[in-house]
Design a protein around this motif. Sequence first.
Motif, PDB file in Angstrom:
ATOM      1  N   VAL A   1      48.062  40.127  42.840  1.00 49.25           N
ATOM      2  CA  VAL A   1      49.241  40.396  43.654  1.00 49.25           C
ATOM      3  C   VAL A   1      49.085  41.781  44.247  1.00 49.25           C
ATOM      4  N   ALA A   2      49.289  41.887  45.568  1.00 48.89           N
ATOM      5  CA  ALA A   2      49.057  43.142  46.276  1.00 48.89           C
ATOM      6  C   ALA A   2      50.199  43.408  47.270  1.00 48.89           C
ATOM      7  N   VAL A   3      51.240  43.991  46.809  1.00 46.80           N
ATOM      8  CA  VAL A   3      51.560  44.423  45.466  1.00 46.80           C
ATOM      9  C   VAL A   3      52.947  43.935  45.102  1.00 46.80           C
ATOM     10  N   LEU A   4      53.251  44.036  43.799  1.00 46.08           N
ATOM     11  CA  LEU A   4      54.595  43.803  43.297  1.00 46.08           C
ATOM     12  C   LEU A   4      55.247  45.165  43.104  1.00 46.08           C
ATOM     13  N   ASN A   5      56.471  45.340  43.586  1.00 43.27           N
ATOM     14  CA  ASN A   5      57.137  46.641  43.518  1.00 43.27           C
ATOM     15  C   ASN A   5      57.785  46.829  42.158  1.00 43.27           C
TER      16      ASN A   5
ATOM     17  N   GLY B   1      43.086  34.624  31.486  1.00 42.89           N
ATOM     18  CA  GLY B   1      42.634  35.999  31.670  1.00 42.89           C
ATOM     19  C   GLY B   1      42.120  36.314  33.055  1.00 42.89           C
ATOM     20  N   ARG B   2      42.801  35.812  34.092  1.00 45.39           N
ATOM     21  CA  ARG B   2      42.307  36.030  35.462  1.00 45.39           C
ATOM     22  C   ARG B   2      43.240  36.901  36.312  1.00 45.39           C
ATOM     23  N   LEU B   3      44.257  37.502  35.737  1.00 46.77           N
ATOM     24  CA  LEU B   3      45.247  38.242  36.516  1.00 46.77           C
ATOM     25  C   LEU B   3      44.781  39.650  36.864  1.00 46.77           C
ATOM     26  N   ASP B   4      44.965  40.024  38.131  1.00 46.22           N
ATOM     27  CA  ASP B   4      44.852  41.411  38.594  1.00 46.22           C
ATOM     28  C   ASP B   4      46.235  41.825  39.078  1.00 46.22           C
ATOM     29  N   LEU B   5      46.855  42.780  38.401  1.00 49.16           N
ATOM     30  CA  LEU B   5      48.246  43.144  38.670  1.00 49.16           C
ATOM     31  C   LEU B   5      48.307  44.367  39.583  1.00 49.16           C
ATOM     32  N   GLY B   6      48.654  44.134  40.835  1.00 51.04           N
ATOM     33  CA  GLY B   6      48.847  45.220  41.782  1.00 51.04           C
ATOM     34  C   GLY B   6      50.304  45.652  41.794  1.00 51.04           C
ATOM     35  N   LEU B   7      50.550  46.940  41.650  1.00 47.38           N
ATOM     36  CA  LEU B   7      51.912  47.466  41.584  1.00 47.38           C
ATOM     37  C   LEU B   7      52.117  48.569  42.615  1.00 47.38           C
ATOM     38  N   GLY B   8      53.342  48.648  43.117  1.00 43.33           N
ATOM     39  CA  GLY B   8      53.704  49.701  44.048  1.00 43.33           C
ATOM     40  C   GLY B   8      55.014  50.345  43.651  1.00 43.33           C
TER      41      GLY B   8
ATOM     42  N   ARG C   1      42.114  42.330  27.385  1.00 38.86           N
ATOM     43  CA  ARG C   1      42.374  43.489  26.553  1.00 38.86           C
ATOM     44  C   ARG C   1      41.731  44.743  27.140  1.00 38.86           C
ATOM     45  N   PRO C   2      42.456  45.867  27.089  1.00 33.39           N
ATOM     46  CA  PRO C   2      43.765  46.009  26.454  1.00 33.39           C
ATOM     47  C   PRO C   2      44.925  45.402  27.239  1.00 33.39           C
ATOM     48  N   HIS C   3      44.692  45.110  28.530  1.00 31.18           N
ATOM     49  CA  HIS C   3      45.723  44.494  29.370  1.00 31.18           C
ATOM     50  C   HIS C   3      45.080  44.117  30.704  1.00 31.18           C
ATOM     51  N   PRO C   4      45.747  43.316  31.534  1.00 32.28           N
ATOM     52  CA  PRO C   4      45.185  43.003  32.855  1.00 32.28           C
ATOM     53  C   PRO C   4      44.956  44.281  33.658  1.00 32.28           C
ATOM     54  N   PRO C   5      43.933  44.283  34.523  1.00 33.55           N
ATOM     55  CA  PRO C   5      43.733  45.455  35.378  1.00 33.55           C
ATOM     56  C   PRO C   5      44.995  45.769  36.179  1.00 33.55           C
ATOM     57  N   VAL C   6      45.372  47.039  36.181  1.00 32.79           N
ATOM     58  CA  VAL C   6      46.526  47.502  36.950  1.00 32.79           C
ATOM     59  C   VAL C   6      46.011  48.295  38.143  1.00 32.79           C
ATOM     60  N   LEU C   7      46.246  47.764  39.327  1.00 30.95           N
ATOM     61  CA  LEU C   7      45.814  48.375  40.576  1.00 30.95           C
ATOM     62  C   LEU C   7      47.053  48.851  41.316  1.00 30.95           C
ATOM     63  N   LEU C   8      47.008  50.016  41.907  1.00 30.75           N
ATOM     64  CA  LEU C   8      48.177  50.587  42.563  1.00 30.75           C
ATOM     65  C   LEU C   8      48.008  50.605  44.076  1.00 30.75           C
ATOM     66  N   GLY C   9      49.122  50.388  44.772  1.00 34.36           N
ATOM     67  CA  GLY C   9      49.160  50.587  46.210  1.00 34.36           C
ATOM     68  C   GLY C   9      49.562  52.016  46.517  1.00 34.36           C
TER      69      GLY C   9
END
Length: 320
Positions: free
Chosen positions: A88-92, A114-121, A180-188
Amino acid sequence: MTQPGAAPSGPSPALGFGLPTSGAWATADAMATVAREAEAAGYHSLWTFQRLLTPIEHSWGSSYDSPHDPLVSLAYAAALTERVRLGVAVLNAPFTTPLQLAKAATTLDEVSAGRLDLGLGAGWAQEEFDAVGVPFARRGARFEEFLRCLTAIWTQDPVEFDGAFYRVPRSHVDPKPRQRPHPPVLLGGAAPAALRRVGRMADGWISASRADLRRIGEDIAIIREAATTAGRDPDRLRIVCRGVVRLTDGADRAGDPAARRPLRGSAEQIREDLAALAAAGVTEVFLDPNFDPAISGPGADPAESLRRAMHLLETFAPGR
């Protein structure tokens, strides 16, 4: 960055594709078709994005007019695929709480194996902040605390967090994510402070749809410098570019070639641009047809939109 049109040496970035997310073409059938075909064609990832509403007084662009929920869409794609990563690019982040997001993302990580890449803004639209009842002020501080709280929920047992914006009483929060330790957290984010936050706190960065890709190397340099200053290895960071692509039948030769926007033109020009982005430090590009008004705009025919998107998918299919 190497000028578009030149032929840089070096590998191309990993390629992803935008899942039908916004506009009349974003139906369940279209999502299923794109998800299955992208995986079969060797794409690395599928991506969605979030918007909550559309203002009446002004437009953010037709791509934002009618998007589906990004995590629900990815869960649907997870059930239809086996290998392709789901981003997701990105969830606010301020539009939910760390605890709620941790639970939803953990569940999606589990059902996708285990395939999630979590994009956050941090969010940028005053109207959306008003609609969810969250103050627009101190967005940066709120976002950084959100990230710290989210990480604590995922990595501590029991977890206890007491901040200025978020609080989790001493508790067990289970299950933990598959990754582990958690899904990758990518930031916008595009401002220097946002780029430095990536280097200090995240697993990588996702560029915005309106980013000028001709200067993306400058943004990457800020991220890498911040990572080094924070004692982190900049080479471990992922640099993901949303590819607002316009594929034409012939080469784009209008005006000064140096002024041509990357990822617009013939297949040959776009492939050269992809290689140039890799040379600038981009590790992954996802081609996003949702930002082509001919596909997602008002009045676009859903069947024709899907045809255009599938032509794009097939043209750049990594495994064909």
